[in-house]
Design a protein around this motif. Structure first.
Motif, short mmCIF file in Angstrom:
data_model
loop_
_atom_site.label_atom_id
_atom_site.label_comp_id
_atom_site.label_asym_id
_atom_site.label_seq_id
_atom_site.Cartn_x
_atom_site.Cartn_y
_atom_site.Cartn_z
N GLN A 13 -100.20 -49.27 40.56
CA GLN A 13 -99.83 -48.43 39.43
C GLN A 13 -98.76 -49.09 38.57
N SER A 14 -97.71 -49.66 39.23
CA SER A 14 -96.67 -50.24 38.38
C SER A 14 -97.17 -51.51 37.71
N ILE A 19 -98.65 -53.97 32.54
CA ILE A 19 -99.63 -54.60 31.64
C ILE A 19 -99.78 -53.78 30.36
N ILE A 20 -99.79 -52.45 30.51
CA ILE A 20 -99.89 -51.59 29.32
C ILE A 20 -98.70 -51.83 28.40
N CYS A 21 -97.48 -51.92 29.01
CA CYS A 21 -96.28 -52.17 28.21
C CYS A 21 -96.40 -53.49 27.45
N ILE A 22 -96.85 -54.54 28.15
CA ILE A 22 -96.96 -55.85 27.51
C ILE A 22 -97.93 -55.80 26.34
N LEU A 24 -99.03 -53.23 24.58
CA LEU A 24 -98.51 -52.44 23.47
C LEU A 24 -97.42 -53.19 22.72
N GLY A 25 -96.53 -53.86 23.49
CA GLY A 25 -95.44 -54.62 22.88
C GLY A 25 -95.99 -55.72 21.98
N LEU A 26 -96.98 -56.46 22.49
CA LEU A 26 -97.57 -57.54 21.70
C LEU A 26 -98.27 -56.97 20.46
N LEU A 27 -98.93 -55.84 20.64
CA LEU A 27 -99.65 -55.22 19.52
C LEU A 27 -98.67 -54.84 18.41
N ILE A 342 -89.06 -53.19 26.65
CA ILE A 342 -88.09 -52.39 27.43
C ILE A 342 -88.20 -50.93 27.06
N TYR A 343 -88.29 -50.66 25.74
CA TYR A 343 -88.37 -49.26 25.32
C TYR A 343 -89.59 -48.61 25.99
N LEU A 344 -90.71 -49.32 25.97
CA LEU A 344 -91.93 -48.75 26.56
C LEU A 344 -91.79 -48.61 28.08
N CYS A 345 -91.02 -49.56 28.68
CA CYS A 345 -90.86 -49.51 30.13
C CYS A 345 -90.17 -48.23 30.59
N SER A 346 -89.35 -47.64 29.69
CA SER A 346 -88.70 -46.40 30.11
C SER A 346 -89.73 -45.30 30.27
N PHE A 347 -90.95 -45.55 29.82
CA PHE A 347 -92.01 -44.56 30.01
C PHE A 347 -92.87 -44.85 31.23
N THR A 348 -92.55 -45.91 32.00
CA THR A 348 -93.46 -46.23 33.11
C THR A 348 -93.53 -45.08 34.09
N GLY A 349 -92.42 -44.33 34.18
CA GLY A 349 -92.46 -43.13 35.02
C GLY A 349 -93.55 -42.20 34.54
#
Lengths: 390, 315
Positions: A13-14, A19-22, A24-27, A342-349
């Motif tokens: 899951q993590s 991967i989703i964060c990466i 989205l970040g690249l996009l 990093i901003y998106l990572c705060s949503f990994t929860g």
């Protein structure tokens, strides 16, 4: 016991969340490039993702990969420092200052004391730890938020390092001298140990990256396999419960930030004792290494082993950023992408919660994301309860 | 003699910035959200303000420049603070992490935008510096002195914040959400709405502080350096001020004085004779804030529920 199903595994899951964060970040980074100048955006993005692969010859590629690895070592150490303290419930944003203190001490060891590389690394470790301990003492005994004290210490470290190291610079130069320039200082260079032969003789590659990876495993063992690590995590999970169970919660806070500072301090020495870069005594901002460490710690799912890969990735795109066409874009585009990550990572929860609530398994309709009883706790809580999630 | 006036004006300048931003932090924390992203808010709105200066040019009248720059900077702060609102209120993310991300994003994005603007004009000069020599003068009362419009605004903001927080229904409800959101909710106050209000007000005040900071005695700004930890100094001011507007004003003056020293120390004969390197003056505000925090944080009157996402079902 493999009945849990592939998507129920926390590690998986993590990984997917990262991967989703990466992506989205690249996009988003790509969209920003399009806004600045639509003509070269595609090529610029490619340059960032390619990094060393832009070279045609494979020897050149492997040599350039070596450069990225040299900088990955300190980054990995910074991210280990962050994730270690985060697991104990402390946000060690002072990592940047501890890193600077480490650099300062290492270079004092080189130019002032003429020590060899082992001595310089130990000195850096002590300086980083000292800065961490200051934050820890302020937190444990004076109730000062470690984020605010950390930021203050970052600036204090930067200005004092600039002052101290200015005595070692040659008149008229703003950088500290290269270590290889004299016999007395050359013994402080971290040995190559033959590793540079793998990278087309890149003289900067050496034991540094190996030391960093060893530390990743040490942190993993400390956190998930020892009683001491368990106590630290318990303190982070619930300070009062830990106190009630007979753990010295104040001492644990100080020790944690001390260890975190030690790791960051060593990290700095791994870069500055390779001759790859020199300290600029006129710099007016805290080195980005510490802040990028935050990105890679969270991108790696707060797992020491995950941090090895995420640190490499962050350094990869940071180096790639310097390859973009500088007449159209600037290299800071990579910093932007890291910050978005990093901003998106705060949503990994949240992403993990979506897994739990079953959007990926076909069961039932998923509940409203807000009104659910499952508390959205920050990541350490989940992993603490299980004791490591590999 | 003249140096004393210069010291006073710089002290007031930095105290203005610190009190505006600290009030921003104060509103967010009273509603229950820790706003560590103030630094990023400052950078982004400073950039918005600087670009407004740039595109208005020097022909516009003073009042137009003042109004346009203020409105644009505040709006930029409000818009940027929605990043915190979405993450901290709607998605219940870790507020420390979100704030840190906003700070990094602020500096990185401002650098990228400033450089893109400069590169579009001249591809050979990749610089993140934006100049506003003429525009800045609109804010000054007397030519040659640094006393400016922001000082009046900060005074109004301090008095306004006191009245809003302690004398109006809105303010008392806002503080209830930061102290005990469950109780507030049980009497029909919409906690999420109140927290949004706190965050957006803090964005607007942080935005004012941002544009004020980059016009404090300088007429151009390199956005690569961000705002050098000023957002965090403001948080220290807020803590030292015990989350109360009147005390924040006092704390801001104290911190502003030490910050001003690093600008003017070379002008005083007796300080010059002490021969202290300028680096010492540069780090003085940070050292002082650490010492002050060490002595005042023990009996901190922080809002009790700050930093904890409100979850209805935990009531």
């Amino acid at each position: 016991m493999k009945k849990k199903g592939f998507f129920k595994n926390e590690g998986v899951q993590s990984f997917i969340a990262s991967i989703i964060c990466i992506l989205l970040g690249l996009l988003i980074g790509f969209i920003v490039l399009l806004f600045i100048n639509p003509k070269g955006a595609g090529e610029a993005m490619l340059r960032i993702i390619q990094n060393f692969l832009k070279w045609n010859r494979s020897e050149k590629q492997i040599e350039s990969l070596g450069n990225t690895l040299v900088k990955t070592a300190p980054l990995l150490m910074c991210s280990l420092s962050i994730l270690f303290s985060y697991k104990v419930g402390l946000f060690n944003i002072g990592v940047a200052g501890q890193y600077v203190a480490g650099a300062c001490a290492a270079l004092i060891g080189v130019f002032g004391l003429h020590w060899n590389w082992v001595g310089c690394i130990l000195l850096a470790a002590a300086a980083g730890a000292a800065f961490g301990v200051i934050s820890g003492l302020l937190k444990a005994y004076c109730n000062v938020n470690e984020v605010i004290s950390g930021i203050m210490l970052n600036w204090i470290a930067l200005y004092s390092t600039n002052m101290i190291l200015s005595s070692y610079t040659v008149a008229g130069r703003k950088d500290t001298p290269e270590l290889a320039s004299s016999v007395e200082t050359a013994k402080a260079i971290i040995p190559n140990a033959g590793i540079n032969k793998l990278f087309n003789g890149n003289k900067y590659v050496g034991l540094g990256i190996i030391i960093a990876i060893i530390f990743a495993f040490l942190v993993w063992i400390l956190l998930s396999k020892t009683k001491f690590g368990y106590e630290l995590k318990a303190t982070g999970y619930n300070k009062n419960a830990a106190k009630y169970a007979g753990m010295a919660e104040k001492r644990n806070i100080v020790v944690t930030l001390g260890i975190a500072g030690l790791i960051a301090g060593i990290g700095a020495s791994l870069l500055f004792l390779t001759d790859f870069s020199q300290w600029d005594i006129n710099q007016t901002s805290v080195p980005a290494m510490g802040f990028n460490g935050i990105a890679s710690a969270f991108l790696g799912g707060l797992n020491p082993i995950g941090a090895i890969f995420s640190s490499y990735f962050i350094q990869h795109i940071t180096d790639g950023g310097s390859n973009v066409d500088l007449t159209m874009y600037c290299s800071q585009i990579s910093d932007l992408i890291s910050a978005i990550i990093i901003y998106l990572c705060s949503f990994t929860g949240l992403i993990r919660y979506l897994f739990k609530s079953g959007i990926f398994s076909k069961k039932k309709d998923r509940p409203e994301e807000n009104a659910n009883a499952e508390p959205e706790q920050p990541a350490p809580v989940e992993t603490t309860a299980k004791g490591g999630n590999e | 003699m003249n140096m004393v006036i210069i010291l006073i004006q710089y002290t007031l300048l930095f105290a203005t910035v610190l009190s505006l931003v600290a009030l921003g932090g104060c509103f967010a924390e009273h509603s229950g959200v820790i706003n560590l992203g103030l630094e990023g808010i400052m950078v982004m709105s400073a950039l918005a303000g600087a670009l407004t200066f740039k595109y208005l040019g020097s022909d516009a009248s003073a009042i137009v420049i003042i109004l346009a720059v203020l409105v644009v900077s505040m709006l930029a702060g409000v818009i940027y603070s929605t990043l915190l609102g979405i993450a901290a209120i709607r998605l219940k993310a870790d507020q420390t992490l979100v704030g840190t991300a906003m700070n990094m994003l602020g500096t990185a994005a401002a650098t990228v935008i400033a450089k893109a603007v400069n590169l579009a004009e001249d591809p050979t000069k990749p610089s993140s510096e934006i100049k506003y020599v003429a525009g800045r003068k609109a804010f000054l009362f007397v030519e040659g002195y640094e006393f400016n419009v922001f000082m009046v605004i900060a005074l109004i903001a301090l008095i306004g914040a006191y009245i809003v927080l302690y004398k109006t229904r809105f303010g008392l409800r806002l503080m209830a959400c930061g102290e005990h959101p469950q109780a507030a909710d049980s009497v029909g106050i919409n906690v999420a709405k109140m927290r949004w209000a706190g965050v957006l007000i803090s964005g607007a005040l942080g935005g004012l502080g941002g544009i004020c900071y980059i016009t404090a005695g300088v007429s151009s700004w390199k956005f690569e350096v961000g705002v050098a930890g000023f957002g965090f100094l403001a948080l220290a001011v807020m803590i030292f001020g015990q989350w109360k507007p009147s005390r924040i004003a006092f704390a801001a003056l104290l911190f502003g004085f030490f910050r001003a020293l690093s600008n003017v120390n070379s002008g005083f004969e007796f300080l010059k004779n002490l021969n202290i390197p300028s680096g010492v003056y540069n780090m003085l505000p940070y050292v002082i804030s650490l010492i002050v925090l060490a002595f005042t944080s023990k009996n901190s009157r922080a809002p009790k529920a700050e930093g904890i996402p409100y979850d209805k079902s935990m009531r």
